[in-house]
Design an enzyme around this catalytic site. Structure first.
Site, PDB file in Angstrom:
ATOM      1  N   ASP A  69       0.817  -1.210   0.012  1.00 58.93           N
ATOM      2  CA  ASP A  69      -0.163   0.145  -0.130  1.00 58.93           C
ATOM      3  C   ASP A  69       0.715   1.329   0.050  1.00 58.93           C
ATOM      4  OD1 ASP A  69       0.779  -0.617   2.688  1.00 58.93           O
ATOM      5  OD2 ASP A  69      -1.072  -0.927   3.333  1.00 58.93           O
ATOM      6  N   ASN A 136      -7.975  -2.972  14.216  1.00 58.34           N
ATOM      7  CA  ASN A 136      -9.300  -3.178  13.892  1.00 58.34           C
ATOM      8  C   ASN A 136      -9.572  -4.433  12.889  1.00 58.34           C
ATOM      9  OD1 ASN A 136      -8.502  -2.067  11.483  1.00 58.34           O
ATOM     10  ND2 ASN A 136      -9.812  -0.474  11.357  1.00 58.34           N
ATOM     11  N   HIS A 138      -7.762  -4.741   9.957  1.00 53.71           N
ATOM     12  CA  HIS A 138      -7.276  -4.372   8.496  1.00 53.71           C
ATOM     13  C   HIS A 138      -6.142  -4.910   8.207  1.00 53.71           C
ATOM     14  CE1 HIS A 138      -5.198  -0.292   9.762  1.00 53.71           C
ATOM     15  NE2 HIS A 138      -4.298  -1.158   9.056  1.00 53.71           N
ATOM     16  N   GLU A 143      -9.958  -2.003   4.906  1.00 55.18           N
ATOM     17  CA  GLU A 143     -10.723  -1.483   6.126  1.00 55.18           C
ATOM     18  C   GLU A 143     -11.947  -2.497   6.422  1.00 55.18           C
ATOM     19  OE1 GLU A 143      -9.291   0.105   8.425  1.00 55.18           O
ATOM     20  OE2 GLU A 143      -8.541   2.190   7.903  1.00 55.18           O
TER      21      GLU A 143
END
Ligand code: GLP
Length: 253
Positions: A69, A136, A138, A143
Site C-alpha cells: 500500500d 481493527n 485491517h 478496512e
C-alpha cells in the site's frame, strides 16, 4: 498446512521468527518475489533480513518485491510515504535493485495508479507475503466494511486507522485520509503468507483470526482462513491477551 501459530517472547523475537520465514525461502529461491509491508511490526522484521544479508546467508541481487500500500498524496520523498519507509528500513541496506521493487505510487492519476498496481500483482506472483494487521483487523488498507474488494483500490481510511497511524506523523491531522491498497484477492494470491502481530492492542483482531471459524468483512484479517499456507507470529503479551488460545495447542518454539 492451513494456519500455523508461532509464539515469540517479545517484539524482537517476532521480528526474528517472521524474518526467518523469508530467509528460509531466499536460501532456496534466489529469485523469489517478496510481498512486503510497512508499519511498526515490519520495522521489527527488516533488521533481521539485513543481518542475514550482511552475514551472506541471503542475497537480494535477483529478488523482486511488491508492497501492499501507499498513502494517497504522498510522494516518494515524503518521509511518511511507504516508499521512503521501504528504502530507509530495508532497500538501502541490501543489494536489491530498486528497479525490482514496487511500491504503488501515492501521486498521479488514480485510475492509472490502480491499473499499474493490478498489473504488477498479476505479473509478479509472490512467493511469500509479509503482513501486519491493524487493531481493527485491517490488512494492507482493507478496512472493516460491508464489502471488501478483490483488486487494488483507493480506500478512505477509518478513524481508528488514522489514530493508530498518527504516531508516525507530527499530528493526527497530517495523516492522509486516503490510501492505495492491494485488495483482498491480491493478498490471498501470494503462495504463502506470514502475518506478524505484536502487543495486546491486536488481541481483538487476532482473536477473530485464531479462535473461531468465521470469516467476516467486519474483520478483514479473518479472510486469511481461506488460504492454505499461513504462518502467524505473535508475541507472548498478545498470546496472553487471548485467553481462548491457551486452550488450543500452540506451536511454541
Ligand atoms: C498500516 C499498514 C498495514 C499494517 C498496519 C499495522 O495501516 N497499512 O499494512 O499492517 O499499519 O501497523 P503496525 O505494524 O504499525 O501496527
Amino acid at each position: 498446512m492451513g494456519l500455523k501459530l508461532i509464539i515469540a517472547k517479545d517484539a524482537n523475537g517476532v521480528g526474528k521468527k517472521t524474518a526467518l520465514e523469508i530467509i528460509n525461502l531466499l536460501k532456496v529461491k534466489k529469485d523469489a518475489v517478496l510481498g512486503l509491508a510497512t508499519g511498526g511490526t515490519a520495522e521489527a522484521v527488516y533488521p533481521h533480513l539485513i543481518k542475514a544479508y550482511e552475514k551472506k546467508e541471503i542475497d537480494f541481487k535477483n529478488v523482486k518485491s511488491v508492497n501492499l500500500d501507499e498513502y494517497k498524496g504522498l510522494d516518494p520523498k515524503n518521509e511518511q510515504s511507504y516508499r521512503y519507509f521501504m528504502n530507509k528500513n530495508l532497500f538501502d541496506h541490501v543489494n536489491i535493485d530498486k528497479k525490482n521493487t514496487f511500491v504503488p505510487s501515492g501521486i498521479g492519476e488514480k485510475e492509472k495508479i490502480l491499473d499499474d498496481f493490478n498489473k504488477k500483482i498479476e505479473k509478479l506472483p509472490r512467493d511469500i507475503q509479509l503482513l501486519g494487521v491493524g487493531p481493527n483487523g485491517h490488512i494492507a488498507f482493507n478496512e472493516p466494511d460491508e464489502v471488501l474488494h478483490a483488486n487494488a483500490l483507493c480506500v478512505k481510511l477509518n478513524e481508528k486507522t488514522i489514530k493508530a497511524n498518527s504516531r508516525f506523523f507530527a499530528s493526527e491531522k497530517d495523516v492522509p485520509r486516503e490510501a492505495f491498497s492491494m485488495g483482498m484477492g491480491g493478498i490471498l494470491k501470494a503462495k504463502k503468507i506470514v502475518i506478524a502481530a505484536i502487543g495486546k492492542g491486536k488481541a481483538a483482531a487476532m482473536k477473530e483470526l485464531l479462535t473461531n471459524d468465521k470469516i467476516t468483512t467486519k474483520c478483514p484479517v479473518t479472510f486469511l482462513k481461506l488460504h492454505n499456507d499461513v504462518v502467524v507470529v505473535i508475541d507472548q503479551e498478545l498470546y496472553d491477551a487471548i485467553p481462548e488460545l491457551k486452550e488450543k495447542k500452540a506451536n511454541k518454539k
